[in-house]
Design a protein around this motif. Structure first.
Motif, mmCIF file in Angstrom:
data_model
loop_
_atom_site.group_PDB
_atom_site.id
_atom_site.type_symbol
_atom_site.label_atom_id
_atom_site.label_comp_id
_atom_site.label_asym_id
_atom_site.label_seq_id
_atom_site.Cartn_x
_atom_site.Cartn_y
_atom_site.Cartn_z
ATOM 1 N N VAL A 136 3.910 9.146 1.168
ATOM 2 C CA VAL A 136 5.502 8.911 0.887
ATOM 3 C C VAL A 136 6.141 9.487 -0.479
ATOM 4 O O VAL A 136 7.138 9.452 -0.482
ATOM 5 C CB VAL A 136 5.200 7.153 0.517
ATOM 6 N N THR A 137 5.046 9.902 -1.388
ATOM 7 C CA THR A 137 5.836 10.661 -2.719
ATOM 8 C C THR A 137 6.223 12.099 -2.063
ATOM 9 O O THR A 137 6.338 12.797 -3.147
ATOM 10 C CB THR A 137 4.917 10.622 -3.709
ATOM 11 N N ASN A 186 0.693 -1.310 0.003
ATOM 12 C CA ASN A 186 0.062 0.050 0.033
ATOM 13 C C ASN A 186 0.898 1.176 -0.029
ATOM 14 O O ASN A 186 0.641 2.234 -0.734
ATOM 15 C CB ASN A 186 -0.833 -0.151 1.195
ATOM 16 N N VAL A 187 1.872 1.385 0.678
ATOM 17 C CA VAL A 187 2.698 2.452 0.877
ATOM 18 C C VAL A 187 3.524 2.524 -0.381
ATOM 19 O O VAL A 187 3.606 3.660 -0.962
ATOM 20 C CB VAL A 187 3.858 2.246 2.317
ATOM 21 N N GLY A 188 4.071 1.130 -0.951
ATOM 22 C CA GLY A 188 4.961 1.330 -2.052
ATOM 23 C C GLY A 188 4.109 1.713 -3.509
ATOM 24 O O GLY A 188 4.731 2.012 -4.326
ATOM 25 N N GLU A 189 2.767 1.449 -3.626
ATOM 26 C CA GLU A 189 2.080 1.825 -4.815
ATOM 27 C C GLU A 189 2.550 3.226 -5.134
ATOM 28 O O GLU A 189 2.721 3.260 -6.606
ATOM 29 C CB GLU A 189 0.550 1.632 -4.270
ATOM 30 N N ARG A 190 2.458 4.074 -4.580
ATOM 31 C CA ARG A 190 2.551 5.415 -5.110
ATOM 32 C C ARG A 190 4.050 5.692 -6.017
ATOM 33 O O ARG A 190 4.237 6.294 -6.932
ATOM 34 C CB ARG A 190 2.532 6.505 -4.156
ATOM 35 N N LEU A 191 4.883 4.939 -4.960
ATOM 36 C CA LEU A 191 6.362 4.921 -5.451
ATOM 37 C C LEU A 191 6.310 4.354 -6.906
ATOM 38 O O LEU A 191 7.193 4.780 -7.997
ATOM 39 C CB LEU A 191 7.384 4.165 -4.443
ATOM 40 N N GLY A 213 1.436 1.414 -12.436
ATOM 41 C CA GLY A 213 2.147 1.040 -11.104
ATOM 42 C C GLY A 213 1.609 -0.150 -10.490
ATOM 43 O O GLY A 213 2.313 -0.689 -9.725
ATOM 44 N N LEU A 214 0.240 -0.259 -10.561
ATOM 45 C CA LEU A 214 -0.411 -1.160 -10.042
ATOM 46 C C LEU A 214 -0.032 -2.767 -10.389
ATOM 47 O O LEU A 214 0.116 -3.626 -9.240
ATOM 48 C CB LEU A 214 -1.970 -1.272 -10.257
ATOM 49 N N MET A 215 0.635 -2.902 -11.454
ATOM 50 C CA MET A 215 1.013 -4.276 -11.835
ATOM 51 C C MET A 215 2.232 -4.611 -11.098
ATOM 52 O O MET A 215 2.268 -5.693 -10.635
ATOM 53 C CB MET A 215 1.418 -4.087 -13.501
ATOM 54 N N HIS A 216 3.047 -3.628 -10.772
ATOM 55 C CA HIS A 216 4.389 -3.639 -9.977
ATOM 56 C C HIS A 216 3.994 -3.956 -8.465
ATOM 57 O O HIS A 216 4.868 -4.733 -7.667
ATOM 58 C CB HIS A 216 5.316 -2.534 -10.131
#
Lengths: 256, 286
Positions: A165-166, A109-114, B149-152
């Motif tokens: 996070v971004t 969840n936190v990494g999605e924006r990255l 981005g979601l795919m990653h």
């Protein structure tokens, strides 16, 4: 100083009914603006228009972008607006379920924006996620748990980490403490205040809870029936309300 | 061939409609083209999309090969092959090199494809983002705006949970630096074969009513992380029948005491090798 966000005569109608109308204000970098009002006063409609979730019928929302200077986000292209929404803006929903992916781990969840802005190094993403979880007081060993295994307060804090996070410059918050019990609310407010001050964020906080704006907001806008009825510094408005409705609102708060 | 059927079962108008979708798909590699999928005389999930694409591509001169998980002799492959033999009267074959059209379920043949060949994939769920984003309106918007981005996030979850990218089939790919595409549930062992392939690769999803395509020599890249690069995987064995060490293998349980053997999933390739004198651990030279 140029304002980060200039709002000019925003109007949104639902058929013949007014959502909000004639709203104008400037938000400067590092400033927190509170919007209060009763249910149906148009505060959430206004926030949706500002954050680009809804297209206003009239008016301008001019945002000072990093690369192109002031741009009207209402008329800008959708890819550009969605890009802003993932980078320079953040939106904290009242219900964390609206802002989180419940089937994805906290770290994801936190990494999605990255990853949405091109992060392709797993180690770096994970490190950043761990760092942000710590900043919102979530233990590092919960990083692979799903939000559905978190308490309401933790979900809300996770949502905040995911949004910040971004390194956004403008945060929209819709009733960030709604649905939480008072002790959890207090901790969350404390956390939010710390983050906003430390990161120098600008924020627009919509709430009906006057205690929230008292703690967080520098300035206050009071809405009723889709119109702004009073604006001013938070303490000034709350301690010396001028408009009849604001007086009613302030006097309605229960004293314990 | 019985004369009661129009050539290749479908009526000409339908075939024209499907061909238009195929042409559009070829023009925009990796883009999912909606088409008016027809009821076929088989259940959804048995290759109704692939069959319609094959029917639209077939000419009387074609030679058809049908494989199911690499094998020519499984129920699905046999019945589809018979279906077209009966409704189109075309020649069929089991040899990859001799076929002009190959319909496949979840494998790409080991024998390299050549120019002029068409490979038709059966696709159950064409949308690679579906399991993360259930809204079709939203996934279309994501394709439109290249928001992948979601795919990653899916791959991140794999690594977080299993220590590596555990997705072993239907491994998402990026086509010509533009569209993210589900290559149908082929093992990721086959993913590198998608890149720069001289054949035309067509994908048909009957239930979901989508067709997409990779024209010859298209750039196809499997998604990954810089520190967790894409790795095609296979069982760490040689084929027990033909001894091949570079093919995708099926594990076959041979008794109830833990006995097992590994065999090429591509039956035609295995047979060809054995005919040429190769033999594995258990296989006598044919």
């Amino acid at each position: 100083m140029t304002p980060l966000l200039s709002v000019r005569d925003i109007e949104k109608r639902y058929g013949a009914r007014i959502g909000c109308t004639g709203v104008s204000f400037d938000l400067f970098p590092g400033e927190v603006m509170g919007i209060v009002g009763e249910s149906g006063s148009g505060k959430s409609t206004l926030l949706s228009c500002l954050a680009g979730h809804m297209a206003p019928d009239a008016g301008q929302v001019i945002f000072a972008t990093r690369d192109r200077g002031p741009v009207d986000t209402v008329t800008m292209s959708e890819p550009a607006r969605r890009m802003l929404a993932r980078t320079d803006w953040a939106f904290v929903h009242q219900n964390p379920r609206d802002g989180l992916r419940m089937g994805v781990s906290a770290g994801g969840n936190v990494g999605e924006r990255l990853m949405a802005v091109g992060g392709r190094h797993y180690g770096t993403i994970r490190e950043t996620a761990t760092d942000w979880l710590a900043r919102v007081e979530i233990a590092a060993d919960r990083i692979d748990d799903r939000p559905s295994q978190f308490s309401g307060g933790m979900q809300q804090r996770l949502q905040i980490a995911r949004n910040l996070v971004t390194g956004p410059r403008l945060v929209f918050m819709d009733e960030p403490t709604g649905g939480l019990d008072v002790s959890v609310q207090a901790r969350l407010l404390d956390l939010l205040r710390g983050l906003v001050r430390r990161l120098g964020l600008s924020a627009i906080v919509v709430t009906h809870d006057l205690a929230v704006v008292r703690l967080l907001a520098d300035r206050l806008m009071v809405m009723k029936g889709g119109r702004v009825v009073e604006t001013g510094l938070t303490d000034q408005v709350l301690d010396d309300p001028q408009h009849g409705y604001t007086q009613l609102l302030v006097s309605s708060v229960l004293q314990v | 061939m019985t004369d009661d059927y129009n050539f290749a079962y479908l009526d000409e108008e339908t075939k024209r409609m499907i061909r238009r979708a195929i042409l559009k798909g070829v023009a925009i590699p990796g883009y999912q083209v909606p088409f008016a999928s027809r009821e076929m005389p088989m259940p959804y999930g048995w290759g109704t999309g692939g069959v319609q694409v094959t029917a639209a591509c077939l000419t009387p001169e074609d030679r058809l090969k049908v494989i199911d998980q690499g094998a020519d002799d499984t129920t699905n492959a046999v019945s589809i092959r018979k279906f077209f033999h009966r409704t189109a009267g075309v020649d069929t074959t089991e040899a990859t090199a001799e076929a002009t059209i190959i319909q496949t379920r979840h494998r790409i043949p080991e024998t390299p494809l050549a120019e002029g060949q068409i490979l038709v994939f059966q696709v159950p769920i064409p949308e690679p983002l579906r399991f993360l984003e259930p809204r079709e309106t939203e996934t279309r918007k994501m394709h439109e705006l290249e928001e992948y981005g979601l795919m990653h996030v899916k791959l991140y979850e794999d690594i977080a949970r299993h220590g590596r990218i555990a997705t072993a089939y239907a491994y998402p790919v990026l086509v010509e630096d533009r569209y993210v595409m589900d290559p149908s549930p082929i093992p990721k062992f086959d993913n590198p074969k998608l890149d720069d392939n001289p054949a035309i690769l067509l994908f048909g999803a009957g239930r979901e009513q989508r067709i997409y395509a990779l024209p010859p020599y298209t750039k196809v890249v499997s998604l990954d992380f810089e520190d967790h690069p894409f790795e095609p995987s296979k069982a760490d064995h040689d084929c027990d029948l033909c001894g091949a060490s570079d093919t995708y293998l099926d594990e076959v349980i041979t008794d109830d005491r833990g006995g097992r053997m590994f065999v090429c999933s591509d039956t035609d390739h295995c047979r060809t090798r054995r005919a040429a004198g190769h033999a594995g651990r258990l296989g006598a030279v044919a």
